[in-house]
Write an enzyme that holds these catalytic residues in place. Structure first.
Site, mmCIF file in Angstrom:
data_model
loop_
_atom_site.group_PDB
_atom_site.id
_atom_site.type_symbol
_atom_site.label_atom_id
_atom_site.label_comp_id
_atom_site.label_asym_id
_atom_site.label_seq_id
_atom_site.Cartn_x
_atom_site.Cartn_y
_atom_site.Cartn_z
ATOM 1 N N TYR A 26 0.838 -1.201 0.000
ATOM 2 C CA TYR A 26 0.000 0.000 0.000
ATOM 3 C C TYR A 26 0.875 1.253 0.000
ATOM 4 C CZ TYR A 26 -3.918 -3.049 0.950
ATOM 5 O OH TYR A 26 -4.872 -4.023 0.854
ATOM 6 N N ARG A 40 -3.266 4.597 3.622
ATOM 7 C CA ARG A 40 -4.643 4.353 4.048
ATOM 8 C C ARG A 40 -5.611 4.677 2.915
ATOM 9 N NH1 ARG A 40 -6.591 6.232 9.257
ATOM 10 N NH2 ARG A 40 -6.983 4.064 9.613
ATOM 11 N N CYS A 57 -6.284 -6.903 -6.860
ATOM 12 C CA CYS A 57 -6.161 -6.391 -5.495
ATOM 13 C C CYS A 57 -5.517 -7.440 -4.590
ATOM 14 C CB CYS A 57 -7.525 -5.976 -4.962
ATOM 15 S SG CYS A 57 -8.863 -6.959 -5.590
#
Length: 109
Positions: A26, A40, A57
């Site tokens: 991420y 986030r 994903c």
DNA sequence: GGTTTGACCCGTT
DNA sequence: CAACGGGCCAAAC
């Protein structure tokens, strides 16, 4: 390029560029999207990521290589099977071997 | 335009 | 080693 594109669009495009056998974190995606601290927000983008985009994903993991809540992928172990099927190495800890499977990033654009 | 939230990250308790 | 909290950022309400 489409720098005008919202943060989401950038993340989607980056994720779509992740090749098989590789994974991205991420924080990495966030940095590539232009916001190193927006990990986030990347996760949030995934939350709203439509399947129509075919976004892998399951190739997006957190900083230490642990997978996201299985509930998101429809069941425990699903994400791991997908990754293993693509050649991702898993450690005995159940984590991804980031040292061997971490995405190099977008080659060029 | 302020508040809430989220599939995160890091340090401290 | 597990739990908790704070910080970070962008989008949705």
């Amino acid at each position: 390029m489409t720098q005008k594109a919202p943060f989401f669009a950038r993340v989607y495009r980056l994720v779509a560029q992740i090749p098989e056998g590789k994974v991205a974190t991420y924080g990495q995606l966030a940095a590539l999207a232009g916001q190193p601290r927006a990990a986030r927000t990347v996760g949030w983008a995934m939350q709203g990521a439509p399947r129509e985009l075919d976004l892998p994903c399951h190739r997006v993991v957190n900083a230490i290589g642990t997978l996201s809540p299985p509930l998101v992928f429809g069941g425990a172990g699903v994400q791991r099977e997908l990754l293993e099927n693509e050649g991702i190495r898993f450690l005995e800890d159940g984590r991804i071997d980031l040292g061997a499977s971490l995405w190099d990033g977008p080659i060029a654009e």
